[in-house]
Design a protein around this motif. Structure first.
Motif, mmCIF file in Angstrom:
data_model
loop_
_atom_site.group_PDB
_atom_site.id
_atom_site.type_symbol
_atom_site.label_atom_id
_atom_site.label_comp_id
_atom_site.label_asym_id
_atom_site.label_seq_id
_atom_site.Cartn_x
_atom_site.Cartn_y
_atom_site.Cartn_z
ATOM 1 N N TYR A 16 5.988 -1.782 -7.666
ATOM 2 C CA TYR A 16 5.640 -2.796 -8.649
ATOM 3 C C TYR A 16 4.178 -3.156 -8.481
ATOM 4 O O TYR A 16 3.755 -3.595 -7.405
ATOM 5 C CB TYR A 16 6.522 -4.035 -8.471
ATOM 6 N N LEU A 17 3.392 -2.966 -9.547
ATOM 7 C CA LEU A 17 1.975 -3.306 -9.553
ATOM 8 C C LEU A 17 1.738 -4.497 -10.457
ATOM 9 O O LEU A 17 2.085 -4.476 -11.639
ATOM 10 C CB LEU A 17 1.150 -2.112 -10.057
ATOM 11 N N THR A 18 1.141 -5.540 -9.888
ATOM 12 C CA THR A 18 0.828 -6.734 -10.656
ATOM 13 C C THR A 18 -0.326 -7.452 -9.948
ATOM 14 O O THR A 18 -1.058 -6.830 -9.172
ATOM 15 C CB THR A 18 2.076 -7.631 -10.818
ATOM 16 N N ALA A 19 -0.485 -8.746 -10.221
ATOM 17 C CA ALA A 19 -1.576 -9.508 -9.610
ATOM 18 C C ALA A 19 -1.054 -10.842 -9.098
ATOM 19 O O ALA A 19 0.039 -11.289 -9.456
ATOM 20 C CB ALA A 19 -2.695 -9.745 -10.623
ATOM 21 N N ASP A 20 -1.859 -11.468 -8.241
ATOM 22 C CA ASP A 20 -1.597 -12.830 -7.745
ATOM 23 C C ASP A 20 -0.288 -12.958 -6.969
ATOM 24 O O ASP A 20 0.397 -13.987 -7.045
ATOM 25 C CB ASP A 20 -1.567 -13.839 -8.909
ATOM 26 N N LEU A 21 0.084 -11.917 -6.212
ATOM 27 C CA LEU A 21 1.317 -12.007 -5.429
ATOM 28 C C LEU A 21 1.142 -13.012 -4.305
ATOM 29 O O LEU A 21 0.230 -12.895 -3.483
ATOM 30 C CB LEU A 21 1.704 -10.638 -4.874
ATOM 31 N N ARG A 22 2.040 -13.977 -4.271
ATOM 32 C CA ARG A 22 2.002 -15.019 -3.241
ATOM 33 C C ARG A 22 2.855 -14.616 -2.035
ATOM 34 O O ARG A 22 3.735 -13.763 -2.147
ATOM 35 C CB ARG A 22 2.512 -16.333 -3.826
ATOM 36 N N LEU A 74 5.114 -2.828 -3.110
ATOM 37 C CA LEU A 74 4.314 -3.762 -3.899
ATOM 38 C C LEU A 74 2.850 -3.344 -3.869
ATOM 39 O O LEU A 74 2.317 -2.965 -2.823
ATOM 40 C CB LEU A 74 4.449 -5.183 -3.347
ATOM 41 N N LEU A 75 2.203 -3.448 -5.022
ATOM 42 C CA LEU A 75 0.764 -3.257 -5.112
ATOM 43 C C LEU A 75 0.189 -4.477 -5.810
ATOM 44 O O LEU A 75 0.603 -4.811 -6.929
ATOM 45 C CB LEU A 75 0.402 -1.990 -5.887
ATOM 46 N N ASP A 76 -0.724 -5.139 -5.135
ATOM 47 C CA ASP A 76 -1.284 -6.398 -5.618
ATOM 48 C C ASP A 76 -2.759 -6.203 -5.922
ATOM 49 O O ASP A 76 -3.565 -5.960 -5.030
ATOM 50 C CB ASP A 76 -1.093 -7.483 -4.548
ATOM 51 N N ALA A 77 -3.125 -6.299 -7.194
ATOM 52 C CA ALA A 77 -4.515 -6.162 -7.624
ATOM 53 C C ALA A 77 -5.048 -7.521 -8.055
ATOM 54 O O ALA A 77 -4.300 -8.489 -8.205
ATOM 55 C CB ALA A 77 -4.615 -5.163 -8.782
ATOM 56 N N ALA A 78 -6.347 -7.601 -8.260
ATOM 57 C CA ALA A 78 -6.942 -8.837 -8.756
ATOM 58 C C ALA A 78 -6.497 -9.087 -10.194
ATOM 59 O O ALA A 78 -6.343 -8.156 -10.989
ATOM 60 C CB ALA A 78 -8.465 -8.746 -8.685
ATOM 61 N N HIS A 79 -6.298 -10.338 -10.525
ATOM 62 C CA HIS A 79 -5.832 -10.719 -11.862
ATOM 63 C C HIS A 79 -6.765 -10.130 -12.931
ATOM 64 O O HIS A 79 -6.307 -9.503 -13.895
ATOM 65 C CB HIS A 79 -5.801 -12.250 -11.951
ATOM 66 N N PHE A 80 -8.064 -10.345 -12.761
ATOM 67 C CA PHE A 80 -9.046 -9.818 -13.714
ATOM 68 C C PHE A 80 -8.904 -8.311 -13.888
ATOM 69 O O PHE A 80 -8.942 -7.792 -15.013
ATOM 70 C CB PHE A 80 -10.462 -10.168 -13.243
ATOM 71 N N ALA A 81 -8.746 -7.601 -12.775
ATOM 72 C CA ALA A 81 -8.712 -6.132 -12.827
ATOM 73 C C ALA A 81 -7.528 -5.614 -13.629
ATOM 74 O O ALA A 81 -7.629 -4.592 -14.310
ATOM 75 C CB ALA A 81 -8.679 -5.556 -11.414
ATOM 76 N N SER A 110 -0.400 -12.372 -13.596
ATOM 77 C CA SER A 110 0.491 -12.869 -12.539
ATOM 78 C C SER A 110 1.927 -12.467 -12.832
ATOM 79 O O SER A 110 2.493 -12.881 -13.843
ATOM 80 C CB SER A 110 0.402 -14.399 -12.440
ATOM 81 N N GLY A 111 2.528 -11.678 -11.923
ATOM 82 C CA GLY A 111 3.853 -11.144 -12.220
ATOM 83 C C GLY A 111 4.904 -11.351 -11.161
ATOM 84 O O GLY A 111 5.919 -10.656 -11.171
ATOM 85 N N ASP A 112 4.705 -12.319 -10.245
ATOM 86 C CA ASP A 112 5.713 -12.453 -9.184
ATOM 87 C C ASP A 112 6.953 -13.216 -9.623
ATOM 88 O O ASP A 112 7.849 -13.467 -8.823
ATOM 89 C CB ASP A 112 5.113 -13.033 -7.909
ATOM 90 N N CYS A 113 7.038 -13.543 -10.915
ATOM 91 C CA CYS A 113 8.262 -14.159 -11.448
ATOM 92 C C CYS A 113 9.235 -13.092 -11.949
ATOM 93 O O CYS A 113 10.339 -13.425 -12.415
ATOM 94 C CB CYS A 113 7.923 -15.120 -12.585
ATOM 95 N N LEU A 114 8.863 -11.808 -11.842
ATOM 96 C CA LEU A 114 9.668 -10.745 -12.438
ATOM 97 C C LEU A 114 10.322 -9.831 -11.420
ATOM 98 O O LEU A 114 10.761 -8.731 -11.766
ATOM 99 C CB LEU A 114 8.794 -9.900 -13.383
ATOM 100 N N PHE A 115 10.409 -10.262 -10.167
ATOM 101 C CA PHE A 115 10.982 -9.391 -9.139
ATOM 102 C C PHE A 115 12.425 -9.005 -9.451
ATOM 103 O O PHE A 115 12.828 -7.858 -9.221
ATOM 104 C CB PHE A 115 10.909 -10.056 -7.765
#
Length: 307
Positions: free
Chosen positions: A207-213, A228-235, A191-196
Motif C-alpha cells: 500500500y502506497l500513500t502519504a502521511d502514515l502515522r 507499506l510505502l509512505d511518501a510525502a503528501h505533496f509528492a 493521506s490514506g491511513d483511513c483505508l487500511f
C-alpha cells in the motif's frame, strides 16, 4: 480567448463540485466569474495555494490558478492582508488571477488523483480501491488497485517509487519484508491511513500513500503482512497537476480556445531537509542495511518531476 466563466464551467464538468466530500471546500475561491471582461489565456496548476504559488501565477501572467488543496478549508472571518491566506487573496485579486480548487472531487474522479499517481509510477490500474457506488461503470472512487509492470521485491519497488516521484526531504519510507514479492499495489494520493481495512480486503500486497502515522501503521503491520510505502503528501498529489492540465488542454483544443496551461514545478512540501538517523541503536535493534538508505537532495531525479 475564452471567458473565465467558460473555463470554470469546464473545470466543474471535469470535477463536479457535488462529488466533493461534505466537509470539503472546493470550487472558485476568488475571481469575477460573472464578468464578461474576465477572460483566460493562461492557467497555472499547482498543489498548494501558498504565497509562492500566487507569485508564480502573477509572474507567469496567468488569469487562473487551479490548485488541489483548498485555501480556506475550515472557513475564515477575515481576508486581511496581514494574514498569510489574506495576502494570497490580495495578491491574486490585485493582479486579476482567479483561484479554483478541485480537491476530493478530483480524488475520486475518472481519471483522478490516484490514477495520476499510478501513471507516474508506471503501474497498471485494475479498479478503484473504494468504488463510488453512484458510478455505474465502476471507474470512479477513492484510491486504486494496481499491478506493477512486473513482480518486484519490496526493496526494489521502494527504489522504483523513489526514482519516479518528486524529490522531497522525506523520500520514501517502507515497512515490511524487503524480499517479499509484490504483485499488487494499492495506491491513494494524499493521506490514506483511513483505508487500511479496504486495502486488506482487496488483498493487495503493498500500500502506497502519504502521511502514515505511527499507530495506524503499526497496527496495520500487526494485522497482516501488508507492506507499506509512505511518501510525502505533496509528492503523491503533484502528478495530478500534469494530468489535470492535459485534461484542460483537451477541452481547449475541442473548443478552439488556445489556452496555455502550465504546471508549477515549485516544491511546496513543508519539509525542507532530512538527516538520516545516526545515533546509537536501541538495545537488541537490528542494524540498518542498504534497504534503509536514504536518497539525498542531490540524487538524480526523473525528468518531468519538480525539483
Amino acid at each position: 480567448m475564452p471567458a473565465l466563466s467558460e473555463v470554470i464551467a469546464a473545470l466543474d464538468a471535469l470535477w463536479p463540485r457535488e462529488r466533493a466530500e461534505q466537509w470539503d471546500a472546493v470550487g472558485t475561491v476568488c475571481g469575477d466569474v460573472g464578468s464578461p471582461q474576465a477572460q483566460v489565456d493562461r492557467v497555472l496548476f499547482a498543489v498548494d495555494p501558498v504565497q509562492e504559488i500566487a507569485d508564480e501565477a502573477v509572474a507567469l501572467g496567468a488569469q487562473l490558478l487551479v490548485t488541489h488543496h483548498p485555501l480556506y478549508l475550515r472557513g475564515t472571518t477575515t481576508v486581511a492582508a496581514d494574514t498569510f491566506k489574506g495576502r494570497v487573496i490580495h495578491t491574486l485579486i490585485r493582479h486579476g488571477v482567479a483561484l479554483h480548487v478541485a480537491h476530493t472531487n478530483a480524488d475520486t474522479a475518472d481519471p483522478g488523483v490516484s490514477d495520476a499517481l499510478a501513471g507516474a509510477l508506471g503501474l497498471h490500474v485494475l479498479r478503484p480501491l473504494v468504488p463510488d457506488t453512484t458510478d455505474p461503470q465502476g471507474r470512479r472512487g477513492l484510491g486504486r488497485i494496481c499491478e506493477p509492470p512486473r513482480p518486484m521485491r519490496l526493496s526494489e519497488l521502494t527504489e522504483w517509487v523513489a526514482q519516479r516521484l518528486p524529490v522531497t526531504a522525506q523520500g520514501i519510507r517502507a515497512a515490511g519484508d524487503p524480499d517479499r514479492t509484490i504483485r499488487t499495489v494499492a495506491v491513494c494520493g494524499g493521506s490514506g491511513d483511513c483505508l487500511f481495512d479496504e486495502v486488506r480486503a482487496a488483498g493487495a500486497d503493498a500500500y502506497l500513500t502519504a502521511d502514515l502515522r505511527h499507530h495506524p501503521a503499526s497496527e496495520a503491520r500487526e494485522h497482516s503482512p501488508l507492506a507499506l510505502l509512505d511518501a510525502a503528501h505533496f509528492a503523491t498529489e503533484w502528478p495530478w497537476c500534469e494530468q489535470a492540465a492535459a485534461q484542460l488542454d483537451e477541452v481547449s483544443d475541442r473548443h478552439g480556445w488556445g489556452l496555455r496551461t502550465h504546471v508549477s514545478r515549485t516544491v511546496t512540501d513543508p519539509w525542507t531537509a532530512q538527516a538520516a538517523s545516526k545515533g546509537p541503536a536501541a538495545p537488541g535493534a537490528a542494524q540498518s542495511g542498504p534497504f534503509e538508505s536514504h536518497r539525498s537532495a542531490t540524487d538524480d531525479i526523473t525528468s518531468g518531476a519538480p525539483n
